[in-house]
Write a protein that holds these residues in place. Structure first.
Motif, PDB file in Angstrom:
ATOM      1  N   MET A 181     129.538  60.487 108.603  1.00 37.94           N
ATOM      2  CA  MET A 181     128.112  60.555 107.834  1.00 37.94           C
ATOM      3  C   MET A 181     127.104  61.837 107.760  1.00 37.94           C
ATOM      4  SD  MET A 181     129.301  56.738 108.518  1.00 37.94           S
ATOM      5  CE  MET A 181     129.466  55.492 107.613  1.00 37.94           C
ATOM      6  N   ARG A 182     126.935  62.480 106.946  1.00 38.86           N
ATOM      7  CA  ARG A 182     125.999  63.497 107.792  1.00 38.86           C
ATOM      8  C   ARG A 182     124.906  62.744 107.718  1.00 38.86           C
ATOM      9  NH1 ARG A 182     128.682  67.055 103.282  1.00 38.86           N
ATOM     10  NH2 ARG A 182     130.154  68.575 104.402  1.00 38.86           N
ATOM     11  N   THR A 183     124.718  62.301 107.324  1.00 35.73           N
ATOM     12  CA  THR A 183     122.761  61.914 107.107  1.00 35.73           C
ATOM     13  C   THR A 183     122.742  60.294 107.291  1.00 35.73           C
ATOM     14  OG1 THR A 183     121.870  64.429 105.922  1.00 35.73           O
ATOM     15  CG2 THR A 183     120.438  62.587 105.906  1.00 35.73           C
ATOM     16  N   LEU A 184     121.846  59.827 108.260  1.00 31.03           N
ATOM     17  CA  LEU A 184     121.929  58.655 107.691  1.00 31.03           C
ATOM     18  C   LEU A 184     120.257  57.621 108.258  1.00 31.03           C
ATOM     19  CD1 LEU A 184     122.687  55.279 108.746  1.00 31.03           C
ATOM     20  CD2 LEU A 184     122.166  56.083 111.413  1.00 31.03           C
ATOM     21  N   ARG A 185     119.936  57.476 106.883  1.00 30.99           N
ATOM     22  CA  ARG A 185     119.175  56.589 107.275  1.00 30.99           C
ATOM     23  C   ARG A 185     118.886  55.335 107.219  1.00 30.99           C
ATOM     24  NH1 ARG A 185     117.978  61.512 108.119  1.00 30.99           N
ATOM     25  NH2 ARG A 185     117.355  63.006 108.052  1.00 30.99           N
ATOM     26  N   ASN A 186     116.924  54.450 107.969  1.00 31.06           N
ATOM     27  CA  ASN A 186     117.807  53.125 107.957  1.00 31.06           C
ATOM     28  C   ASN A 186     116.775  52.527 107.344  1.00 31.06           C
ATOM     29  OD1 ASN A 186     118.360  54.479 111.365  1.00 31.06           O
ATOM     30  ND2 ASN A 186     120.062  52.752 109.999  1.00 31.06           N
ATOM     31  N   GLN A 187     116.471  51.237 106.654  1.00 28.20           N
ATOM     32  CA  GLN A 187     114.832  50.586 105.955  1.00 28.20           C
ATOM     33  C   GLN A 187     114.849  49.962 107.099  1.00 28.20           C
ATOM     34  OE1 GLN A 187     118.671  50.514 104.775  1.00 28.20           O
ATOM     35  NE2 GLN A 187     118.654  48.126 105.257  1.00 28.20           N
ATOM     36  N   GLY A 188     113.463  49.475 106.212  1.00 28.03           N
ATOM     37  CA  GLY A 188     113.587  48.308 107.536  1.00 28.03           C
ATOM     38  C   GLY A 188     113.723  46.969 107.354  1.00 28.03           C
TER      39      GLY A 188
ATOM     40  N   GLU B 198     120.056  47.438 113.257  1.00 31.22           N
ATOM     41  CA  GLU B 198     121.115  46.487 113.371  1.00 31.22           C
ATOM     42  C   GLU B 198     122.162  47.085 114.042  1.00 31.22           C
ATOM     43  OE1 GLU B 198     119.592  45.812 111.227  1.00 31.22           O
ATOM     44  OE2 GLU B 198     121.025  44.860 109.678  1.00 31.22           O
ATOM     45  N   HIS B 199     122.953  48.024 113.104  1.00 26.69           N
ATOM     46  CA  HIS B 199     124.441  48.120 113.484  1.00 26.69           C
ATOM     47  C   HIS B 199     124.339  49.498 114.350  1.00 26.69           C
ATOM     48  CE1 HIS B 199     124.188  45.816 109.917  1.00 26.69           C
ATOM     49  NE2 HIS B 199     125.022  45.291 109.814  1.00 26.69           N
ATOM     50  N   ALA B 200     123.452  49.843 114.869  1.00 26.64           N
ATOM     51  CA  ALA B 200     123.317  50.706 115.448  1.00 26.64           C
ATOM     52  C   ALA B 200     124.698  51.326 116.884  1.00 26.64           C
ATOM     53  CB  ALA B 200     121.909  51.336 116.123  1.00 26.64           C
ATOM     54  N   CYS B 201     124.750  50.119 117.693  1.00 29.52           N
ATOM     55  CA  CYS B 201     125.546  49.768 118.750  1.00 29.52           C
ATOM     56  C   CYS B 201     126.578  49.225 118.583  1.00 29.52           C
ATOM     57  CB  CYS B 201     125.087  49.463 119.832  1.00 29.52           C
ATOM     58  SG  CYS B 201     123.481  50.548 120.388  1.00 29.52           S
ATOM     59  N   MET B 202     126.275  48.716 117.107  1.00 25.45           N
ATOM     60  CA  MET B 202     127.875  48.312 116.857  1.00 25.45           C
ATOM     61  C   MET B 202     128.985  48.851 115.755  1.00 25.45           C
ATOM     62  SD  MET B 202     127.297  44.774 117.409  1.00 25.45           S
ATOM     63  CE  MET B 202     125.861  44.277 116.745  1.00 25.45           C
ATOM     64  N   HIS B 203     128.677  48.849 114.889  1.00 26.01           N
ATOM     65  CA  HIS B 203     129.164  49.592 113.263  1.00 26.01           C
ATOM     66  C   HIS B 203     129.294  51.309 113.457  1.00 26.01           C
ATOM     67  CE1 HIS B 203     130.106  50.989 109.489  1.00 26.01           C
ATOM     68  NE2 HIS B 203     128.663  51.320 108.559  1.00 26.01           N
TER      69      HIS B 203
ATOM     70  N   ARG C  31     116.010  57.579 116.958  1.00 21.72           N
ATOM     71  CA  ARG C  31     116.019  55.648 117.302  1.00 21.72           C
ATOM     72  C   ARG C  31     117.481  55.435 117.752  1.00 21.72           C
ATOM     73  NH1 ARG C  31     113.573  50.540 114.685  1.00 21.72           N
ATOM     74  NH2 ARG C  31     113.966  51.269 113.100  1.00 21.72           N
ATOM     75  N   VAL C  32     118.659  55.628 116.805  1.00 14.69           N
ATOM     76  CA  VAL C  32     120.221  55.538 116.496  1.00 14.69           C
ATOM     77  C   VAL C  32     120.521  55.985 117.534  1.00 14.69           C
ATOM     78  CG1 VAL C  32     122.200  54.902 114.540  1.00 14.69           C
ATOM     79  CG2 VAL C  32     120.360  54.678 114.193  1.00 14.69           C
ATOM     80  N   VAL C  33     120.496  57.970 117.588  1.00 18.44           N
ATOM     81  CA  VAL C  33     121.615  58.193 118.024  1.00 18.44           C
ATOM     82  C   VAL C  33     120.794  58.057 120.231  1.00 18.44           C
ATOM     83  CG1 VAL C  33     121.277  60.399 119.958  1.00 18.44           C
ATOM     84  CG2 VAL C  33     121.459  60.690 117.340  1.00 18.44           C
ATOM     85  N   SER C  34     119.372  57.468 119.936  1.00 16.26           N
ATOM     86  CA  SER C  34     119.312  57.565 121.072  1.00 16.26           C
ATOM     87  C   SER C  34     119.737  55.511 122.087  1.00 16.26           C
ATOM     88  CB  SER C  34     117.620  57.492 121.950  1.00 16.26           C
ATOM     89  OG  SER C  34     117.249  56.010 121.720  1.00 16.26           O
ATOM     90  N   MET C  35     120.069  55.073 121.168  1.00 11.67           N
ATOM     91  CA  MET C  35     120.379  53.499 121.339  1.00 11.67           C
ATOM     92  C   MET C  35     121.787  53.868 121.526  1.00 11.67           C
ATOM     93  SD  MET C  35     118.456  51.272 118.563  1.00 11.67           S
ATOM     94  CE  MET C  35     119.494  50.344 118.540  1.00 11.67           C
ATOM     95  N   GLN C  36     122.249  54.620 120.570  1.00 12.94           N
ATOM     96  CA  GLN C  36     124.080  54.848 121.238  1.00 12.94           C
ATOM     97  C   GLN C  36     124.353  55.677 122.374  1.00 12.94           C
ATOM     98  OE1 GLN C  36     126.188  56.467 117.960  1.00 12.94           O
ATOM     99  NE2 GLN C  36     125.888  55.201 116.574  1.00 12.94           N
ATOM    100  N   LYS C  37     123.393  56.478 122.777  1.00 13.73           N
ATOM    101  CA  LYS C  37     123.571  57.139 124.102  1.00 13.73           C
ATOM    102  C   LYS C  37     123.641  56.212 124.932  1.00 13.73           C
ATOM    103  CE  LYS C  37     122.275  62.187 122.535  1.00 13.73           C
ATOM    104  NZ  LYS C  37     121.492  62.810 123.146  1.00 13.73           N
ATOM    105  N   ASN C  38     122.372  55.689 125.075  1.00 17.45           N
ATOM    106  CA  ASN C  38     122.476  54.562 125.850  1.00 17.45           C
ATOM    107  C   ASN C  38     123.471  53.041 125.881  1.00 17.45           C
ATOM    108  OD1 ASN C  38     120.209  52.488 127.304  1.00 17.45           O
ATOM    109  ND2 ASN C  38     118.744  53.587 126.089  1.00 17.45           N
ATOM    110  N   TRP C  39     124.110  52.968 124.974  1.00 19.51           N
ATOM    111  CA  TRP C  39     125.210  52.131 124.794  1.00 19.51           C
ATOM    112  C   TRP C  39     125.822  52.916 126.091  1.00 19.51           C
ATOM    113  CZ3 TRP C  39     125.062  46.997 124.599  1.00 19.51           C
ATOM    114  CH2 TRP C  39     126.546  46.665 124.111  1.00 19.51           C
TER     115      TRP C  39
END
Length: 817
Positions: A569-576, A541-546, A218-226
């Motif tokens: 960061m090697r591994t990233l995980r998001n909590q809800g 929520e920090h996918a496209c900024m931080h 999800r983060v990867v795709s948001m960033q690629k999109n961005w």
RNA sequence: GCGAGAGUGGCGGAAUUGGCAGACGCGCUAGACUUAGGAUCUAGUGGGCAACCGUAGGGGUUCAAGUCCCCUCUCUCGCACCA
């Protein structure tokens, strides 16, 4: 401490153990060369004043995971700090006449205590507060290095400005259709300002590479999109009056279908090319368009509008003359701010051409041909074939894209080009409470970077906070007026401060050696051991900024020679997110906020910890349920009594019970280990619950026996990451050595995990008819024999041979008739 | 419109990745202990009297589908006139 037979009293044991841990330095993280390291990181909080249940939800499972890694033998670093610069502090200063520094530090003091009660293994000696000069000195230092390497520059450009916050915003801080400020939801306005930028676009291509890291899709795709990479060509169009306009297109294959050209209303060439006849119309349209961005751009179905400039361009591929228009559907900020319009093959151009009765010329068709006249644009690439395109006719559109680009390049008419949506990072903020930008403006020497030795440029304390909307720094004479480091003459300091995202872009390095006094932002020896971060957790929520910024910083720091890896960061995980009980976002105005302090008082920290891990899928979150937490409280109470209260009367162990207990024990170790590793905290807790349910069942028979004691100890160890206080207390009462938290995590024996007896399902045509308990090692023939002998099966079969029999060892036997 | 993800009891959620749907917990029901219970314990708890039916809906593949394939619907998030 407490004596046996006492009931579970979290308020007694939690403060006691917290103090023990502190006094014995249990959670101190220091470099140990001979031990493998693990750098676990949770996003640092903004010191708003109170620790929110959301902070707990983010941090507690991360902490449990870090504790688990420590028990697995890793030397774990799990630091914490405060993202202490930012607007709320300054607004508080204006409203309540309290200095931002004081407001912030008081909040931090309060939150620090609240964080401590949470029971995380934060090493407080590594705490970092970003608003302290010892920290921001290095933000300034990095700015200077970026400046040196051409990665920081100043330019006059239209920027998004929030009139309420009185400051500029980075593009990603502007949200929604009405383009409102991320913080206060005020619609932003455009302003032409001289501002500092970081050249993140230099890294656009590299930022699209995620091959070395394990980040959520999800983060990867948001960033690629961005980042928004698109490949195509730049094509030069000569105007009849000798001006030249370059356009970017992703469809060079449609060049023969260009029937007009459109410039953004703000395009610098518009004034030059507009003929006298059309001046008034064009001026009027430009004015309307500029107002558009200021007025809320409501969802007005976006009817396309534009005006003709009076000029014509020449299509370089066929010499046709085409009119040049301006229209607000072309954005100055994307591509070159000018497009070649191909109405037959682009939806927007089609609508525009229809409206203004411009010609539509088909140059790509599918095999079955197209309607004439065209009722809608044909935008397909895969199946399209080029027509009416000179020597390229007959090629597929996809082939055409490539070949036309090369051809343009050969002829000097254009070139292959890649365009990114990503723009440089605007870091200037017209506010006081941020990192001063270490730049001086000298009348003689111009823009001069502050020499390294003079860092930090410290924020003056005696600033005046007035609701005028201007930065207090601008009116602070002592700060503003300085001497030029180059010529010694009079000079002025830059009064803009940096976006707070600059602080959070490199704070993970500051933890290594807080407020480092050496020559670089962090101690290289610490860095060599701990870096990079192994597991990073925080909100999506920090996918496209931080998360883009910190990747950029690390790459820039690598190119400066500060680190030797590509990704922070090697591994990233998001909590809800935990919502209020009404399923709405928690907010004071809604009155649906859950206060951790109240919960601690009612249940103790361990219960909250267990509940936060058990209640939801961590990555999902969901509404809070105040009844649900009772279940976690009951669970801890049950464990307490289970492990510490003796059995009255005779204990009668049986071999069968011992075996059952042992098997479940090893199964539980396996499940718990795998689940925590995967951050599946809810099922991890569930496995402990299941195990304690079994323990309760066998307790009257096995209490005090060696297998029981083994199980009790193991359960305590498995519980330790989730509920550190109660685990420590039980461990101590079981007579074990301090501390449970540095014991070795239990291991399971694969042989003991397997069941001796399994229940096999007997199906006929996929429907369950019978169940059969057999030893695991029973052969297929044995199972078949027993199954066919069963009444419910044989009566259906009536001696006939089945068409097919499928046997899945340990699971089922399916008889197909 | 584009991109990503999700849809399982009254609720939160499980399901070794194609093999017993609903683990664990909340809630609920009944009972026990109690002066009392919003404490604790015990038992039950997807629907249906049953055969059976059940993982948003429809179709398909398979001995077997919550899981794989196709279509549809709904929801969440991100981007949005991106040339």
């Amino acid at each position: 401490m407490t004596t046996k037979y006492d009931r579970y009293q979290p308020h007694k044991i939690e403060p006691f153990w917290r103090q023990q841990w502190e006094e014995t330095g249990l959670d101190r993280a220091v470099v140990k060369k001979d031990q493998p390291k693990y750098y676990a990181l949770t996003m640092l909080p903004y010191p708003s004043g109170d620790l929110h249940i959301g902070h707990w939800y983010a941090m507690v499972p991360s902490d449990a995971r870090a504790r688990f890694m420590r028990m697995q033998g890793y030397n774990v670093l799990f630091p914490i700090g405060f993202d202490a610069f930012g607007l709320p502090a300054e607004n508080a200063a204006i409203k309540r006449n309290i200095h931002p520094h004081q407001w912030t530090m008081e909040n931090i003091r309060r939150m620090r205590e609240q964080l401590k009660s949470m029971g995380a293994i934060f090493d407080w000696q590594r705490e970092v507060v970003t608003c302290l000069p010892g920290f921001y000195k290095w933000s300034q230092w990095l700015f200077l290095k970026f400046y040196e390497h051409g990665l920081a520059y100043k330019k006059l450009s239209p920027v998004d400005f929030c009139p309420n916050c009185n400051t500029t915003l980075a593009r990603e801080q502007v949200w929604g259709e009405d383009r409102h400020c991320e913080r206060c939801e005020t619609p932003v306005v455009k302003k032409e300002l001289d501002q500092w930028f970081f050249k993140i676009t230099d890294y656009a291509e590299e930022l699209l590479d995620y091959s070395g890291i394990d980040w959520p899709e999800r983060v990867v795709s948001m960033q690629k999109n961005w980042i928004g990479k698109s490949e195509g060509a730049e094509v030069k169009f000569r105007l009849t009056n000798d001006e030249e306009i370059t356009v970017f297109t992703t469809r060079p294959d449609t060049l023969w279908g260009v029937t007009f050209m459109v410039l953004a209303p703000e395009h610098p060439l518009v004034d030059k090319i507009t003929t006298a006849e059309y001046k008034t119309q064009v001026k009027e349209y430009q004015y309307q368009a500029s107002r558009q961005s200021e007025i809320e751009r409501l969802a007005d179905d976006q009817e396309k509008t534009g005006v003709f400039t009076g000029s014509y361009a020449v299509n370089p591929v066929n010499g046709e003359q085409i009119p040049v228009w301006i229209a607000d559907y072309v954005m100055m900020g994307y591509g070159t701010g000018a497009i070649m319009a191909v109405p037959a093959h682009d939806t927007r151009d089609f609508a525009f051409a229809r409206k203004y009765r411009l010609p539509i010329k088909v140059v790509i068709t599918p095999a079955e041909g197209l309607a004439d006249p065209l009722t809608k644009p044909y935008t397909e690439v895969e199946q399209g074939k080029m027509v009416n395109s000179g020597t390229f006719s007959g090629l597929s559109a996809a082939e055409g894209k490539v070949k036309v680009s090369s051809w343009l390049e050969e002829k000097g008419l254009g070139k292959k080009a890649v365009n990114y949506r990503l723009r440089d990072w605007l870091i200037s903020r017209q506010r006081y409470w941020g990192t001063p930008i270490p730049i001086v403006y000298c009348e003689k020497c111009g823009t001069v970077p502050v020499p390294e030795e003079e860092l930090p440029i410290v924020l003056p304390e005696d600033a005046e906070f007035l609701p005028t909307g201007e930065s207090p720094l601008r009116h602070h004479a002592d700060f503003l007026h300085t001497t030029c480091p180059r010529c010694g003459g009079p000079a002025q300091r830059e009064t803009d401060t940096m976006d707070t995202f600059v602080c959070s872009s490199w704070y993970q390095y500051a933890y290594l050696s807080p407020y480092y006094q050496g020559a670089t932002p962090f101690d290289p020896a610490e860095g060599a051991y701990w870096l990079p971060v192994d597991l990073y957790t925080g909100g999506v929520e920090h996918a496209c900024m931080h998360l883009i910024y910190t990747r950029f910083f690390t790459k820039a720091m690598r190119d400066i020679g500060l680190v030797d890896f590509d990704e922070p960061m090697r591994t990233l995980r998001n909590q809800g997110i935990i919502l209020g009980e009404d399923s709405e976002k928690m907010s004071k105005s809604r009155g649906n906020v859950i206060a951790p302090d109240d919960l601690i008082e009612a249940y103790g920290s361990d219960t909250i910890r267990v509940y936060l891990m058990f209640g939801w899928r961590w990555e999902m979150g969901g509404p809070w349920d105040s009844r649900g937490i009772e279940g976690s409280y009951r669970f801890l109470n049950r464990i307490w009594e289970l492990l510490l209260f003796p059995v009255e009367g005779a204990v009668e162990p049986t071999a069968e019970l011992i075996e059952t207990l042992q098997r479940k024990l090893h199964q539980t170790i396996k499940r718990a280990t795998e689940d925590v590793k995967e951050l599946a905290f809810n099922t991890y807790i569930a496995s402990l619950m299941e195990f304690s349910n079994l323990l309760a069942k066998v307790k009257p028979n096995l209490w005090g026996t060696q297998p029981w004691n083994e199980a009790a100890k193991t359960l305590t160890l498995l519980l330790a990451p989730a509920a550190p206080y109660i685990a420590e207390e039980i461990w101590s009462q079981l007579g074990e050595k301090y501390s449970v938290h540095i014991q070795r995590w239990p291991e399971w024996d694969p042989e003991l995990v397997v069941e001796q007896q399994v229940e096999i399902v007997i199906q006929i045509n996929g429907k369950i008819k019978e169940r059969l308990v057999i030893p695991v090692d029973a052969s297929e023939d044995q199972v078949k024999a027993r199954a066919f002998a069963m009444e419910a099966i044989s009566s259906v079969l009536q001696g006939k041979a089945p068409r097919k029999v499928i046997y899945v060892p340990g699971r089922l036997l399916n008889i197909v008739l």
